[in-house]
Design an enzyme around this catalytic site. Structure first.
Site, PDB file in Angstrom:
ATOM      1  N   TYR A  72       0.870  -1.172   0.000  1.00 48.31           N
ATOM      2  CA  TYR A  72       0.000   0.000   0.000  1.00 48.31           C
ATOM      3  C   TYR A  72       0.909   1.225   0.000  1.00 48.31           C
ATOM      4  CZ  TYR A  72      -4.224  -2.706   0.990  1.00 48.31           C
ATOM      5  OH  TYR A  72      -5.277  -3.572   0.913  1.00 48.31           O
ATOM      6  N   HIS A 130     -18.289  -1.541   1.703  1.00 45.78           N
ATOM      7  CA  HIS A 130     -16.944  -1.709   2.260  1.00 45.78           C
ATOM      8  C   HIS A 130     -16.936  -2.635   3.474  1.00 45.78           C
ATOM      9  CE1 HIS A 130     -12.854  -0.685   3.462  1.00 45.78           C
ATOM     10  NE2 HIS A 130     -13.302  -0.450   4.678  1.00 45.78           N
TER      11      HIS A 130
END
Length: 591
Positions: free
Chosen positions: A216, A401
C-alpha cells in the site's frame, strides 16, 4: 443453483482495468465493456450487454503473444474457483473440427455437459483470433450461474490437450499460467454524458514498486493554487494505469486531508503502514475518489458535483495505491493514479458522501468458525428525520466496504416501515474489488426513511473472534452513499448499546466461566471467549439483532444532532419487499 451461494441464500431468509461505453441503438440499451483477462495481457474479454433482452455477448480476443491452444473455457463461479463453476467451452478435436458446449464443473473441476445448452451463437474467427458467444443473464437452468448486478467472478482455463471428447476435461488440473479469474461488474448501468472539465492528475511518478507481495503506497500531494483559491466541483474521475501494469495495480483511492485550512502537511511518500509515516497524515482519510480493478470512469449527475478545494479547505490530498505482486518482481516501475475532472463552473448542487452501517468500534465482533455470520448497522427514522431536508436527498452512487472476511453486503430501504427496492447489494462481494458504483436508478430518501446495512462474514478459517476496528485484520461494515444535495448529516451508523454489551459479558463470565474483565476493553473480552461453539455464536448474534442500539447520528463537524441517541430500540420492517420475478428465456436451446 450456481450464483446463489450460501450468503445469497442467507440474505433471502486479479487485477484489471476495463474500458467502457454505452449507447442506444434503435431503442436498445447497450453497454460495451472490456477487461484484460490474464496478468500478462495476452487475453482480452469484451462484452456487450443488451438490457432489453437481458443478454450478454462475450468476445474473447487472443493477441499475437497468446500461445496456441486446443480448448478454452470461460465461465462464472461464486468466488473464482474452477470447481463447481459454470462454463462455456470451445474445443477442437484431433481431426481439427470445432465444438461449442455449455458445461459445468464438478467438485473436482471435471466438466460435465449441461442437459440444456445455453451458450449460444458461437463463432470462431481465426483471422482476428477471437471467439464470440451469447448468454442470458438468467437461463433458469439449475446448472447455470445467474448473472446479477454486483461483483461477478469470471473464470477461465485453457489447454493444449488433444481431445476426442470434452466429458471429464479437468479445468482445475491446468497450470497456474493456464487458468485464472477476474472480478468485474458485468451489468454496469448507462453512463452519463461526458463532462467538459480540467484534468487534475494525481499519480505516482516512476515509482520503483517494492518486490513484496502486497504494497500500500501513500503519496501526499498539494493541490495547485487555482484549486485552493476557489471551490471546484469534481464532475468525473477515472484511473490512469501505466501500460503493462494492469496486472499490478489492484485499487486506488484519493483522500482529502481534513484539517485546518492553513495546516501544512508533510510531503510523505512511502509505505502507508511504515512507522516513518507522519502521524499528521492520518487525517488524510476522507474519500474523494476510489477505483478498483475493472471500474469504469465515475461520472456525476449533470446537476451535481463533489466539492474540492477553496480557501476554507486544507490544501492537501493523499493518493493510496494498492499493488499486488504475487511473483515478487522488483523491476516494476509505475506512474499510475487517478484523474480528477474538475471545474470552477459549479453545478446546481454540491454532492456529498454519507456513511451508513456500523460504527468503527470494537463493540462488535464476528465469532471464529462461521460460514455466514451477519452484522447490521442501522440508520433509524429519527436520524433521517432531523438530518435530511424536507425534499429529501437523491442517492446516485454507493461504495460497499468491509475488510478481509466480508462476503456479501446489502442496504435495505424502508418508508413507514414498508420496504422499498434495495438501495445496493453485492451477494458475491470481495474486499479486493471495491469500487464506487453508479446505481441503476437514483434513489430518493426522505426524512423519516429507514436504512439498514447488513454485512455477511466468513470466518471459517479463524478460531478467535474478528473484532470491529480500523486495522485490515479487524472488520467494518459500511456503505459510503454518494448523494445530493449535501446536508449536515454525514454519519448515520449504529453499534450495540453499552449496557447490552456489559450484560452480555457478565453472562459469559458468570455462566460460561470466561476470563472476562469488566475493566478491559471489549476487544480483550471478545478475544477471551473460546471456543466459539455454535451456541455461543448464536447467542452473540441474538445480542446484536435484539438489543437496543447506540446511534451515531453525526454532523460533518463530528458532533451528534441534539437528542438522546442511546438505548434505542431497533426498528422493524413490517412489510418486506416481495421477491423480484425471474426473467427467463422462453425456451432452452436444444441439447
Amino acid at each position: 443453483m450456481k450464483g446463489k451461494c450460501f450468503v445469497a441464500i442467507f440474505f433471502t431468509l486479479i487485477y484489471y482495468h476495463y474500458s467502457f461505453t454505452i449507447h442506444e441503438q434503435h431503442d436498445e440499451i447497450i453497454a460495451e465493456s472490456e477487461s484484460v483477462l490474464d496478468p500478462k495481457g495476452e487475453l482480452t474479454l469484451k462484452w456487450r450487454v443488451n438490457y432489453n433482452v437481458r443478454k450478454i455477448r462475450f468476445s474473447l480476443n487472443f493477441n499475437e503473444k497468446a500461445p496456441s491452444i486446443n480448448w478454452f473455457a470461460l465461465g462464472f463461479s461464486d468466488r473464482g474457483d474452477l470447481e463447481n463453476s459454470d462454463v462455456c467451452l470451445v474445443w477442437t478435436d484431433y481431426t481439427g473440427l470445432d465444438y461449442f458446449e455449455d458445461m459445468h464443473a464438478d467438485g473436482n473441476g471435471k466438466l460435465v455437459r449441461d442437459t440444456h445448452q445455453n451458450c449460444e451463437d458461437f463463432h470462431v474467427d481465426r483471422k482476428t483470433r477471437s471467439v464470440t458467444f451469447e448468454r442470458y443473464f438468467d437461463t433458469c437452468d439449475k446448472d447455470d450461474y445467474v448473472i446479477e448486478d454486483g461483483t461477478v467472478h469470471v473464470i477461465w482455463a485453457r489447454g493444449i490437450d488433444k481431445l476426442f471428447s470434452s466429458k471429464g476435461l479437468c479445468i482445475s488440473c491446468t497450470s497456474d499460467h493456464d487458468h485464472g479469474f477476474i472480478r468485474v461488474r458485468l451489468l454496469t448501468p448507462p453512463s452519463a454524458p461526458q463532462p467538459s472539465a480540467h484534468e487534475l492528475r494525481i499519480t505516482n511518478k516512476q515509482l520503483k514498486v517494492p518486490g513484496s507481495d502486497t504494497t500500500y503506497w501513500c503519496k501526499v500531494v498539494k493541490l495547485p493554487a487555482f484549486v485552493t483559491e476557489s471551490v471546484h466541483h469534481i464532475v468525473k474521475f477515472e484511473s490512469t494505469i501505466t501500460r503493462g501494469n494492469e496486472g499490478l495495480v489492484h485499487h486506488m483511492e484519493v483522500f482529502y486531508c481534513d484539517d485546518d485550512p492553513n495546516k501544512e502537511m508533510p510531503m510523505f511518500e512511502g509505505n502507508c503502514f511504515s512507522p516513518k509515516r507522519p502521524e499528521s497524515t492520518k487525517v488524510c482519510s476522507k474519500v474523494k475518489a476510489a477505483w478498483a480493478m475493472g471500474a469504469p470512469p465515475f461520472i456525476y449527475p449533470q446537476e451535481a458535483g463533489l466539492p474540492l478545494g477553496g480557501p476554507k479547505a486544507n490544501k492537501y490530498v493523499m493518493l493510496e495505491v494498492h499493488y499486488n505482486n504475487p511473483d515478487l518482481r522488483n523491476d516494476w516501475v509505475d506512474s499510475s493514479g487517478i484523474i480528477l475532472h474538475i471545474t470552477d463552473n459549479r453545478r446546481k448542487y454540491d454532492a456529498a458522501i454519507m456513511e451508513l452501517g456500523l460504527e468503527y468500534t470494537d463493540k462488535m465482533a464476528i465469532p471464529g468458525g462461521q460460514e455466514a455470520f451477519s452484522l447490521t448497522g442501522y440508520c433509524i427514522p429519527q436520524c433521517t428525520a432531523v438530518g435530511l431536508p424536507a425534499a429529501g436527498i437523491v442517492v446516485f452512487g454507493s461504495q460497499l466496504h468491509t475488510h478481509l472476511t466480508g462476503a456479501a453486503v446489502r442496504t435495505r430501504h424502508a418508508r413507514g416501515l414498508r420496504e422499498l427496492p434495495v438501495l445496493n447489494e453485492d451477494l458475491h462481494y470481495s474486499t479486493h474489488f471495491q469500487e464506487i458504483r453508479i446505481l441503476h436508478r437514483p434513489v430518493r430518501i426522505l426524512p423519516g426513511d429507514y436504512l439498514e446495512t447488513t454485512c455477511v462474514y466468513n470466518t471459517r478459517d479463524k478460531e478467535e473472534a474478528t473484532i470491529g476496528g480500523h486495522a485490515i485484520t479487524d472488520e467494518m461494515c459500511v456503505n459510503y452513499m454518494h448523494y445530493y444535495p449535501a446536508t449536515e448529516l454525514e454519519v448515520c451508523k449504529s453499534a450495540v448499546s453499552n449496557k447490552a454489551l456489559e450484560d452480555y459479558f457478565k453472562f459469559e463470565k458468570r455462566w460460561d466461566n470466561m476470563s472476562i474483565s469488566f475493566e478491559a476493553a471489549p476487544r480483550a473480552n471478545y478475544l477471551s471467549i473460546k471456543p466459539w461453539t455454535p451456541l455461543r455464536a448464536k447467542a452473540l448474534h441474538m445480542l446484536y439483532t435484539e438489543s437496543p442500539i447506540s446511534m451515531q447520528c453525526n454532523k460533518s463537524d463530528g458532533n451528534r444532532f441534539q437528542g438522546d441517541w442511546e438505548g434505542i430500540e431497533i426498528p422493524k420492517i413490517k412489510v418486506p419487499l416481495r421477491d423480484a420475478p425471474r426473467f427467463c428465456p422462453k425456451m432452452h436451446s436444444g441439447s
